[in-house]
Design an enzyme around this catalytic site. Structure first.
Site, PDB file in Angstrom:
ATOM      1  N   CYS A 178      39.866 -35.784  21.685  1.00 54.63           N
ATOM      2  CA  CYS A 178      38.898 -35.687  20.588  1.00 54.63           C
ATOM      3  C   CYS A 178      39.593 -35.360  19.270  1.00 54.63           C
ATOM      4  O   CYS A 178      40.327 -36.181  18.744  1.00 54.63           O
ATOM      5  CB  CYS A 178      37.809 -34.661  20.932  1.00 54.63           C
ATOM      6  SG  CYS A 178      36.310 -34.866  19.933  1.00 54.63           S
ATOM      7  N   HIS A 300      35.973 -36.101  26.667  1.00 53.98           N
ATOM      8  CA  HIS A 300      36.038 -34.741  27.202  1.00 53.98           C
ATOM      9  C   HIS A 300      35.771 -34.774  28.709  1.00 53.98           C
ATOM     10  O   HIS A 300      34.932 -35.540  29.174  1.00 53.98           O
ATOM     11  CB  HIS A 300      34.974 -33.850  26.553  1.00 53.98           C
ATOM     12  CG  HIS A 300      35.228 -33.551  25.114  1.00 53.98           C
ATOM     13  ND1 HIS A 300      36.231 -32.709  24.692  1.00 53.98           N
ATOM     14  CD2 HIS A 300      34.593 -33.985  23.990  1.00 53.98           C
ATOM     15  CE1 HIS A 300      36.206 -32.621  23.375  1.00 53.98           C
ATOM     16  NE2 HIS A 300      35.239 -33.390  22.922  1.00 53.98           N
TER      17      HIS A 300
END
Length: 361
Positions: A178, A300
């Site tokens: 991310c 994630h």
């Protein structure tokens, strides 16, 4: 004319001193030694001693219950709140595969890496200064609540230059998730002022030939996808299915080498990059550099996928000349078992509270 006595006052005059009950002083919690016999005083004293003993026993039971609850809850492994976890205090290198997570000032979703702790022979630690980084076998750049601010900190702390050197000279693999993925590219642009002044931009770490453009609309979705044919420690992962979730602002795009920033030769030495994951909705996620040393993804929870993480760690273990014990339980199963334990503890506590209310005294 004298005041007429009340009926109560008349009755009190007929009561002997020995019949008067001891009076308790509420403020001092003592018996006021006033107008009562020695027998009454002894009885009152005995009553107070019994009360004190009951208090002592109840306090002891309360301490034991609290200790039990503390120890029981402390033994649970539930995902921690960002920046509040004891895990972040683990800074010392252990035996086996040394995995260093960069402890960014605005670190978020660091539980992405909890799965690595469940492999015997893997040491996971958090690093916030150059003196502590050393020579890890794998470096992880986590998510962040402010990518540009944390990239600035990474640069000023000297960690950026040290990471670049470890990747280039010692062939240490680097994975960014991310916000950490966004840092790996050549440039970060913020036309709408999502993280700073509108129209601002900054140089990335230049480890991937990619650019991130921030946007006000946040992507939030659970997803899954298939890993592509990838180089390096990911070679055995082709065709694997991975599940996770996305939560980010902005998108990351490939930067053509001939139109790159040209500020550094770091990304251009192995400038070719390949998409990492084909998502179920047809989008491509993440990039891997041609030499397999730099990998970035928005996904994630990617390390919760047993097959993917096991394949990477086995490659690192083989390079290090050690072996790892295969992990039998997936992270999904492990997390479910921890929540089941939590439910049992809460139920046990509730039952105990009910029983204490109906206990015959």
């Amino acid at each position: 004319m004298p005041r007429r006595k009340t009926q109560i006052e008349n009755e009190l005059e007929n009561v002997s001193e020995s019949e008067l009950s001891p009076i308790r002083d509420i403020e001092s919690d003592e018996i006021v030694m006033k107008e009562f016999s020695e027998e009454d005083a002894a009885a009152a004293k005995e009553q107070l001693e019994e009360m004190d003993e009951r208090k002592r026993i109840n306090a002891s039971r309360t301490r034991k219950r609290n200790l039990y609850r503390h120890d029981s809850y402390a033994s649970l492994d539930i995902d921690d709140e960002d920046s509040l976890s004891d895990r972040l205090n683990q800074t010392q290198k252990g035996a086996g595969i040394d995995v260093a997570v960069i402890h960014l000032p605005h670190i978020s979703n660091f539980t992405d890496f909890n799965a690595l702790e469940h492999y015997e022979g893997v040491s996971l630690r958090y690093v916030d200064r150059t003196a502590h980084l050393g020579h890890p076998d794998l470096i992880l750049l986590p998510g962040t609540k402010n990518t540009m601010a944390d990239l600035k900190w990474l640069r000023e702390s000297g960690l950026e230059a040290l990471i670049q050197r470890l990747v280039k000279e010692e062939q240490v693999p680097l994975i960014g998730i991310c916000g950490g993925y966004q840092m790996l590219g050549e440039r970060l642009s913020d036309p709408e002022g999502v993280e700073g002044e509108p129209g601002s931009s900054m140089r990335g770490m230049e480890l991937l030939a990619a650019e991130t453009i921030f946007a006000a609309e946040k992507t939030r979705t659970q997803t899954e996808g298939t890993l592509q044919e990838l180089p390096g420690i990911y070679a055995a992962c082709a065709g694997q299915t991975v599940k996770g979730y996305e939560i980010h602002m902005g998108e990351t795009f490939r930067t053509e080498i001939e139109t790159g920033t040209g500020n550094s030769d770091i990304s251009h030495e192995n400038g070719e990059i390949s998409p990492a994951v084909r998502l179920a909705d047809g989008r491509m996620d993440g990039f891997v550099r041609a030499d397999g040393l730099v990998f970035g993804s928005y996904l994630h929870g990617i390390f919760d996928n047993l097959e993917f993480t096991g394949a990477i760690l086995n490659q690192l273990a083989e390079k290090k000349g050690i072996s790892l014990t295969a992990k039998a339980q997936s992270m999904e199963e492990y997390k479910e078992s921890q929540y089941d334990k939590l439910a049992d503890l809460v139920l046990h506590q509730k039952v105990g509270q009910v029983l204490s209310q109906i206990q015959v005294r």
